[in-house]
Design a protein around this motif. Structure first.
Motif, PDB file in Angstrom:
ATOM      1  N   GLY A  57      15.296  39.916  42.246  1.00  0.00           N
ATOM      2  CA  GLY A  57      16.490  39.983  43.078  1.00  0.00           C
ATOM      3  C   GLY A  57      17.540  38.964  42.652  1.00  0.00           C
ATOM      4  N   LEU A  58      17.103  37.742  42.357  1.00  0.00           N
ATOM      5  CA  LEU A  58      18.029  36.710  41.899  1.00  0.00           C
ATOM      6  C   LEU A  58      18.649  37.085  40.558  1.00  0.00           C
ATOM      7  CD1 LEU A  58      16.091  33.452  42.843  1.00  0.00           C
ATOM      8  CD2 LEU A  58      18.234  34.273  43.826  1.00  0.00           C
ATOM      9  N   GLU A  63      23.477  38.875  37.659  1.00  0.00           N
ATOM     10  CA  GLU A  63      24.114  39.820  36.738  1.00  0.00           C
ATOM     11  C   GLU A  63      25.245  40.577  37.426  1.00  0.00           C
ATOM     12  OE1 GLU A  63      21.008  42.318  35.187  1.00  0.00           O
ATOM     13  OE2 GLU A  63      20.081  40.669  34.087  1.00  0.00           O
ATOM     14  N   GLN A  64      24.982  41.034  38.646  1.00  0.00           N
ATOM     15  CA  GLN A  64      26.010  41.772  39.390  1.00  0.00           C
ATOM     16  C   GLN A  64      27.193  40.870  39.709  1.00  0.00           C
ATOM     17  OE1 GLN A  64      25.837  45.128  40.052  1.00  0.00           O
ATOM     18  NE2 GLN A  64      27.954  44.893  40.643  1.00  0.00           N
ATOM     19  N   GLY A  65      26.914  39.623  40.059  1.00  0.00           N
ATOM     20  CA  GLY A  65      27.978  38.666  40.355  1.00  0.00           C
ATOM     21  C   GLY A  65      28.862  38.411  39.145  1.00  0.00           C
ATOM     22  N   ARG A  66      28.240  38.239  37.986  1.00  0.00           N
ATOM     23  CA  ARG A  66      29.018  38.035  36.756  1.00  0.00           C
ATOM     24  C   ARG A  66      29.881  39.253  36.461  1.00  0.00           C
ATOM     25  NH1 ARG A  66      24.039  36.614  34.071  1.00  0.00           N
ATOM     26  NH2 ARG A  66      23.613  34.491  34.642  1.00  0.00           N
ATOM     27  N   GLY A  69      32.685  39.510  38.955  1.00  0.00           N
ATOM     28  CA  GLY A  69      33.651  38.450  38.688  1.00  0.00           C
ATOM     29  C   GLY A  69      34.533  38.771  37.488  1.00  0.00           C
ATOM     30  N   CYS A  70      33.929  39.312  36.443  1.00  0.00           N
ATOM     31  CA  CYS A  70      34.700  39.678  35.248  1.00  0.00           C
ATOM     32  C   CYS A  70      35.693  40.791  35.569  1.00  0.00           C
ATOM     33  CB  CYS A  70      33.763  40.131  34.124  1.00  0.00           C
ATOM     34  SG  CYS A  70      32.882  38.782  33.332  1.00  0.00           S
ATOM     35  N   LYS A  71      35.217  41.799  36.302  1.00  0.00           N
ATOM     36  CA  LYS A  71      36.106  42.913  36.656  1.00  0.00           C
ATOM     37  C   LYS A  71      37.261  42.434  37.531  1.00  0.00           C
ATOM     38  CE  LYS A  71      32.722  46.645  36.372  1.00  0.00           C
ATOM     39  NZ  LYS A  71      31.970  47.637  37.134  1.00  0.00           N
ATOM     40  N   GLU A  72      36.952  41.570  38.492  1.00  0.00           N
ATOM     41  CA  GLU A  72      37.986  41.055  39.381  1.00  0.00           C
ATOM     42  C   GLU A  72      38.994  40.208  38.604  1.00  0.00           C
ATOM     43  OE1 GLU A  72      38.296  38.156  43.250  1.00  0.00           O
ATOM     44  OE2 GLU A  72      36.492  39.377  43.019  1.00  0.00           O
TER      45      GLU A  72
END
Length: 122
Positions: A57-58, A63-66, A69-72
């Motif tokens: 989960g971590l 990975e999802q956060g990165r 963040g990149c897309k944003e």
């Protein structure tokens, strides 16, 4: 010295009782051993499952956060670029043409960025 039948019977009964005791003890030991083994296996399995679940989960969360963040960050950068182009005097067609040809953006996406930039400037 000879033993009487009575003494032999007593010794035979004692030997049978010892054998029965050993067999009962073995069966009880097996039963308890299986039960304890099952309980320990469940406990270890749950513990290991929780640990692996948390780790996975971590990892997926990072990975999802990165990725998010990149897309944003990319979206903000594009929006600032479009805002700068508008402020420099470029019209809608010029801005969209730049985004489509230079930034290799989809025409509908280029229009959306232009509209969002206009909203920010108002």
């Amino acid at each position: 010295m000879q033993r009487s039948l009575y003494e032999m019977d007593i010794e035979n009964e004692r030997n049978e009782a010892v054998r029965e005791g050993h067999e009962l003890g073995r069966q009880q030991g097996l039963k308890e051993g299986r039960h304890e083994g099952h309980e320990q296996g469940l406990e270890q399995g749950l513990k290991q499952g929780r640990k692996q679940g948390l780790e996975q989960g971590l990892k997926e969360g990072r990975e999802q956060g990165r990725e998010d963040g990149c897309k944003e960050g990319q979206a903000k950068e594009r929006l600032l670029l479009v805002t700068d182009l508008i402020q420099s005097g470029q019209n809608q067609a010029q801005v969209e043409k730049f985004l489509i040809n230079i930034r290799k953006m989809d025409p509908t996406q280029a229009t959306q960025y232009y509209q969002e930039a206009l909203k920010l400037l108002k």
